[in-house]
Design an enzyme around this catalytic site. Structure first.
Site, PDB file in Angstrom:
ATOM      1  N   HIS A  60     -10.659 -10.198  -1.323  1.00  0.00           N
ATOM      2  CA  HIS A  60     -10.964  -8.798  -1.658  1.00  0.00           C
ATOM      3  C   HIS A  60     -12.149  -8.728  -2.613  1.00  0.00           C
ATOM      4  O   HIS A  60     -12.063  -9.156  -3.764  1.00  0.00           O
ATOM      5  CB  HIS A  60      -9.750  -8.117  -2.278  1.00  0.00           C
ATOM      6  CG  HIS A  60      -9.903  -6.630  -2.386  1.00  0.00           C
ATOM      7  ND1 HIS A  60     -10.050  -5.818  -1.286  1.00  0.00           N
ATOM      8  CD2 HIS A  60      -9.958  -5.802  -3.462  1.00  0.00           C
ATOM      9  CE1 HIS A  60     -10.160  -4.557  -1.683  1.00  0.00           C
ATOM     10  NE2 HIS A  60     -10.118  -4.527  -2.998  1.00  0.00           N
ATOM     11  N   GLN A  65     -20.019  -4.086  -7.337  1.00  0.00           N
ATOM     12  CA  GLN A  65     -19.419  -3.920  -8.656  1.00  0.00           C
ATOM     13  C   GLN A  65     -19.714  -5.098  -9.581  1.00  0.00           C
ATOM     14  O   GLN A  65     -19.523  -4.995 -10.805  1.00  0.00           O
ATOM     15  CB  GLN A  65     -17.919  -3.680  -8.523  1.00  0.00           C
ATOM     16  CG  GLN A  65     -17.600  -2.333  -7.898  1.00  0.00           C
ATOM     17  CD  GLN A  65     -16.121  -2.064  -7.725  1.00  0.00           C
ATOM     18  OE1 GLN A  65     -15.279  -2.724  -8.333  1.00  0.00           O
ATOM     19  NE2 GLN A  65     -15.782  -1.097  -6.879  1.00  0.00           N
ATOM     20  N   HIS A 209      -9.653   2.899   3.490  1.00  0.00           N
ATOM     21  CA  HIS A 209      -9.738   2.658   2.050  1.00  0.00           C
ATOM     22  C   HIS A 209      -8.374   2.695   1.376  1.00  0.00           C
ATOM     23  O   HIS A 209      -8.012   1.802   0.587  1.00  0.00           O
ATOM     24  CB  HIS A 209     -10.670   3.680   1.395  1.00  0.00           C
ATOM     25  CG  HIS A 209     -10.773   3.537  -0.093  1.00  0.00           C
ATOM     26  ND1 HIS A 209      -9.895   4.147  -0.963  1.00  0.00           N
ATOM     27  CD2 HIS A 209     -11.642   2.827  -0.861  1.00  0.00           C
ATOM     28  CE1 HIS A 209     -10.211   3.831  -2.210  1.00  0.00           C
ATOM     29  NE2 HIS A 209     -11.271   3.037  -2.172  1.00  0.00           N
ATOM     30  N   ARG A 212      -4.898   7.688   0.021  1.00  0.00           N
ATOM     31  CA  ARG A 212      -5.568   8.833  -0.596  1.00  0.00           C
ATOM     32  C   ARG A 212      -6.770   9.270   0.232  1.00  0.00           C
ATOM     33  O   ARG A 212      -7.103  10.450   0.302  1.00  0.00           O
ATOM     34  CB  ARG A 212      -6.095   8.480  -1.997  1.00  0.00           C
ATOM     35  CG  ARG A 212      -5.071   8.014  -2.990  1.00  0.00           C
ATOM     36  CD  ARG A 212      -5.654   7.947  -4.396  1.00  0.00           C
ATOM     37  NE  ARG A 212      -6.929   7.250  -4.479  1.00  0.00           N
ATOM     38  CZ  ARG A 212      -7.067   5.938  -4.663  1.00  0.00           C
ATOM     39  NH1 ARG A 212      -5.989   5.181  -4.754  1.00  0.00           N
ATOM     40  NH2 ARG A 212      -8.256   5.382  -4.755  1.00  0.00           N
ATOM     41  N   HIS A 235      -6.259  -0.664   0.451  1.00  0.00           N
ATOM     42  CA  HIS A 235      -5.738  -0.536  -0.911  1.00  0.00           C
ATOM     43  C   HIS A 235      -4.421   0.233  -0.844  1.00  0.00           C
ATOM     44  O   HIS A 235      -4.345   1.271  -0.179  1.00  0.00           O
ATOM     45  CB  HIS A 235      -6.681   0.303  -1.785  1.00  0.00           C
ATOM     46  CG  HIS A 235      -8.003  -0.315  -2.076  1.00  0.00           C
ATOM     47  ND1 HIS A 235      -9.174   0.391  -1.984  1.00  0.00           N
ATOM     48  CD2 HIS A 235      -8.348  -1.551  -2.505  1.00  0.00           C
ATOM     49  CE1 HIS A 235     -10.187  -0.371  -2.336  1.00  0.00           C
ATOM     50  NE2 HIS A 235      -9.712  -1.561  -2.647  1.00  0.00           N
ATOM     51  N   GLU A 238      -1.631   0.754  -5.928  1.00  0.00           N
ATOM     52  CA  GLU A 238      -2.263   0.071  -7.065  1.00  0.00           C
ATOM     53  C   GLU A 238      -1.856   0.694  -8.388  1.00  0.00           C
ATOM     54  O   GLU A 238      -1.639  -0.009  -9.369  1.00  0.00           O
ATOM     55  CB  GLU A 238      -3.785   0.127  -6.913  1.00  0.00           C
ATOM     56  CG  GLU A 238      -4.541  -0.535  -8.062  1.00  0.00           C
ATOM     57  CD  GLU A 238      -6.046  -0.488  -7.882  1.00  0.00           C
ATOM     58  OE1 GLU A 238      -6.760  -1.056  -8.733  1.00  0.00           O
ATOM     59  OE2 GLU A 238      -6.513   0.115  -6.892  1.00  0.00           O
ATOM     60  N   HIS A 272      -3.419  -5.157  -3.571  1.00  0.00           N
ATOM     61  CA  HIS A 272      -2.745  -4.800  -4.815  1.00  0.00           C
ATOM     62  C   HIS A 272      -1.238  -4.663  -4.572  1.00  0.00           C
ATOM     63  O   HIS A 272      -0.485  -5.503  -5.030  1.00  0.00           O
ATOM     64  CB  HIS A 272      -3.324  -3.536  -5.458  1.00  0.00           C
ATOM     65  CG  HIS A 272      -4.793  -3.609  -5.723  1.00  0.00           C
ATOM     66  ND1 HIS A 272      -5.346  -4.626  -6.478  1.00  0.00           N
ATOM     67  CD2 HIS A 272      -5.822  -2.814  -5.330  1.00  0.00           C
ATOM     68  CE1 HIS A 272      -6.657  -4.445  -6.543  1.00  0.00           C
ATOM     69  NE2 HIS A 272      -6.964  -3.361  -5.843  1.00  0.00           N
ATOM     70  N   ASP A 323     -12.090  -8.755  -6.359  1.00  0.00           N
ATOM     71  CA  ASP A 323     -12.158  -7.302  -6.425  1.00  0.00           C
ATOM     72  C   ASP A 323     -13.397  -6.805  -7.176  1.00  0.00           C
ATOM     73  O   ASP A 323     -14.494  -6.788  -6.644  1.00  0.00           O
ATOM     74  CB  ASP A 323     -10.867  -6.770  -7.036  1.00  0.00           C
ATOM     75  CG  ASP A 323     -10.670  -5.271  -6.838  1.00  0.00           C
ATOM     76  OD1 ASP A 323     -11.600  -4.597  -6.361  1.00  0.00           O
ATOM     77  OD2 ASP A 323      -9.590  -4.770  -7.162  1.00  0.00           O
TER      78      ASP A 323
END
Length: 457
Positions: A60, A65, A209, A212, A235, A238, A272, A323
Site C-alpha cells: 500500500h 505523499q 478508494h 465513503r 481502504h 481505518e 487498514h 502508505d
C-alpha cells in the site's frame, strides 16, 4: 574469471520450506528464478552471500505523499487527527505536476528498495490536472509512476482508484478532491490504457478508494468490468468516525457492508481494517482476502490498532505497506506491528503459531505471503518460476555475527536501527549494492528539485 551476473550462492537462504544451507540461485533473462538448489557446491565465478531472503512486498503506497512526510508534525489550534492531516495532504495533491510525481515516486521507490522492499502496490488516485480536467491521456499520472518504477527497478502493481464522492450518502466532492474524481467507466479506461505496460515487472488492478468515496453500484460495476483475476484494493474501517458514519448512513459496519454487496475473495486487499467487530474479524479471515496493515502510518495518524491476535487465530492473511511513507522500511512496519500488539495486550511474542514460534521469521514469511497474493505477481518466494527478487543481508555486521539461522530474522527486525540490507536484486537486476541504489544520486537530485518547486507553489 568474471563473476556470473545471473547466479548467486547463498550460504543460508530462506526458502519456502525454511532456512536451507548452500543454496545456488539462478535466474533467466526475464528476471525469473530458473533454479533454486540447496545443498549445492560453491561454483567458481559465482558471487557468494551469507544470508539471503525473499524481497518484501509493499502492498500500500501513495507515492506523492513522500514529499510531505514529516511536515504534519506541528500541533494545530484544535485536536489533531487523520482529518486535519488530510487537509495538508490535499494541498500537496492539488499542486503536484506529473513530472514532479514521477520524481517523487522514483525517490520513494529507491528508498524502499534500499530497505528491503522489492515490489510495491501503488494505490493511485491523483488522476486529473490541478484544475480537475482530464489529461489528454487519462493514464498520464499512472504512466509516470510506471516510468519511475522502470528507473528504480522495483516491481509494481498499479491500482487506479475510483473516487466519486466526498462522504457516505454520495456527498458531492469538495474542491480539494477534484483531481481524484473518477467513476467506474473512467477507471476501466485507465486500466485499458495501461494494458501495454503489463509484464513481468508490472501488473494492473484497480481500487475503489473507500465506502465513503464509492457507492455500492459503482463497486459492483468496477468489479464486473475489471479483467478476471486482477487485484482489488480498498481502504476500509481505518477511523472510528468512518465506522460510525457508515453505521448511521448505510446501516452496517464497513466490512459487513462490503461483504454483503460484492464477493470479497483472495484478490481483495482490505487496507487498514483497523476497527472490526468480532464477526468482521472472522468474516475477513474466512474470505481469503488480505488485511493490508500499515503500522507506521496508522500510528502517525492516530488510527488505532488492528486486532491481530484474533485475526491470526482465525487463519487470516496479512501484508504490510508504507502508505503515507513516514517510513520506507519493512523492518519498522513489522516491528511496530508486533510492538503495538504487545502494548495493547501487555504481553510478548504475539505473532507466532504452533508451526513457527520465532516472531521475526513468522512476521517476514506471513507478510511475504499476503503481499505476494495481493500484488497479483509471482513474488514472495525463492522458488523456480518466481521473480528473482531477493535481499542479501550484511553478514559482516556485528548484529548477524555467529547466529544460528533461526535467530537471523529476530535480529534483523528487533535489534537496533542499522539497515542490514546490503544488496538487492529485483526482477533479476541488481539495483542496490553495498547499501546504495545504482541510480541513487541522480534520483535524489530530481526529487530535491521537485520538492523545492512544490514548496514554493
Amino acid at each position: 574469471m568474471s563473476m556470473s551476473t545471473s547466479a548467486l550462492f547463498a550460504r543460508h537462504a530462506l526458502l519456502p520450506e525454511g532456512w536451507r544451507a548452500d543454496v545456488l540461485l539462478e535466474w533467466d533473462e526475464r528476471g525469473d528464478l530458473s533454479s533454486v538448489r540447496p545443498g549445492a557446491d560453491a561454483l567458481a565465478g559465482v558471487e557468494k552471500a551469507d544470508y539471503v531472503l525473499p524481497g518484501m512486498i509493499n502492498l500500500h503506497s501513495h507515492a506523492f505523499q513522500r514529499a510531505m512526510a514529516g511536515l504534519a508534525e506541528r500541533a494545530g489550534s484544535s485536536e489533531d487527527s487523520f482529518w486535519t492531516w488530510r487537509e495538508l495532504m490535499y494541498r500537496f495533491a492539488g499542486r503536484i505536476t506529473p513530472e514532479q510525481m514521477e520524481a517523487v515516486a522514483a525517490q520513494l521507490q529507491v528508498e524502499c528498495l534500499r530497505h528491503g522492499y522489492t515490489a510495491i502496490c501503488e494505490f493511485h488516485y491523483v488522476q486529473r490536472d490541478p484544475g480537475g480536467a482530464l489529461y489528454a491521456n487519462p493514464a498520464e499520472t499512472a504512466l509516470r509512476i510506471a516510468a519511475a518504477a522502470r528507473r528504480s527497478g522495483i516491481g509494481l502493481t498499479l491500482l487506479p482508484v475510483m473516487y466519486g464522492y466526498a462522504g457516505f450518502g454520495e456527498q458531492p466532492l469538495k474542491p480539494g478532491q477534484q483531481r481524484f474524481r473518477t467513476d467506474p467507466e473512467l477507471v476501466l479506461r485507465i486500466v485499458e490504457a495501461l494494458e501495454a505496460q503489463r509484464g513481468p515487472q508490472l501488473e494492473v488492478g484497480a481500487a475503489p478508494h473507500s465506502l465513503r468515496a464509492a457507492s455500492a453500484g459503482q463497486l459492483r460495476e468496477l468489479v464486473a468490468g475489471l479483467p478476471a483475476g486482477r487485484p482489488l484494493h480498498i481502504h476500509i474501517a481505518e477511523q472510528q468516525l468512518e465506522v460510525q458514519q457508515c453505521l448511521e448512513v448505510l446501516g452496517a459496519r464497513p466490512v459487513d457492508y462490503l461483504m454483503e454487496r460484492v464477493e470479497v475473495d483472495g484478490r481483495w486487499c482490505l487496507v487498514h481494517a483497523t476497527h472490526l467487530s468480532d464477526g468482521e474479524v472472522a468474516a475477513l479471515a474466512a474470505s481469503g482476502a488480505v488485511a493490508g496493515l500499515c503500522p507506521t502510518t496508522e500510528a502517525n495518524l492516530g488510527d488505532g490498532l488492528f486486532p491481530l491476535a484474533p485475526y491470526l487465530a482465525a487463519g487470516g492473511v496479512f501484508g504490510i505497506g508504507s502508505d503515507s511513507h513516514v517510513s520506507q522500511s519493512p523492518v519498522e512496519e513489522l516491528r511496530w506491528l508486533e510492538y503495538g500488539q504487545r502494548l495493547a495486550r501487555r504481553q510478548r511474542n504475539i505473532a507466532v503459531d504452533d508451526a513457527c514460534r520465532d516472531v521475526g521469521t513468522y512476521l517476514w514469511r506471513q507478510a511475504l505471503r499476503g503481499g505476494a497474493q495481493t500484488s497479483g505477481r509471482a513474488v514472495g518466494r525463492l522458488a523456480a518460476g518466481r521473480r528473482a527478487d531477493l535481499l542479501v543481508l550484511d553478514g559482516a555486521h556485528p548484529n548477524l555475527d555467529g547466529l544460528d539461522t533461526g535467530e537471523v530474522l529476530g535480529r534483523f527486525l528487533f535489534c537496533g536501527n542499522d539497515n542490514l540490507v546490503r544488496d538487492v536484486l529485483a526482477g533479476g537486476r541488481w539495483v542496490v549494492r553495498d547499501g546504495r541504489h545504482v541510480d541513487q544520486d541522480a534520483v535524489a537530485r530530481r526529487y530535491t528539485q521537485a520538492v523545492r518547486a512544490l514548496r514554493a507553489m
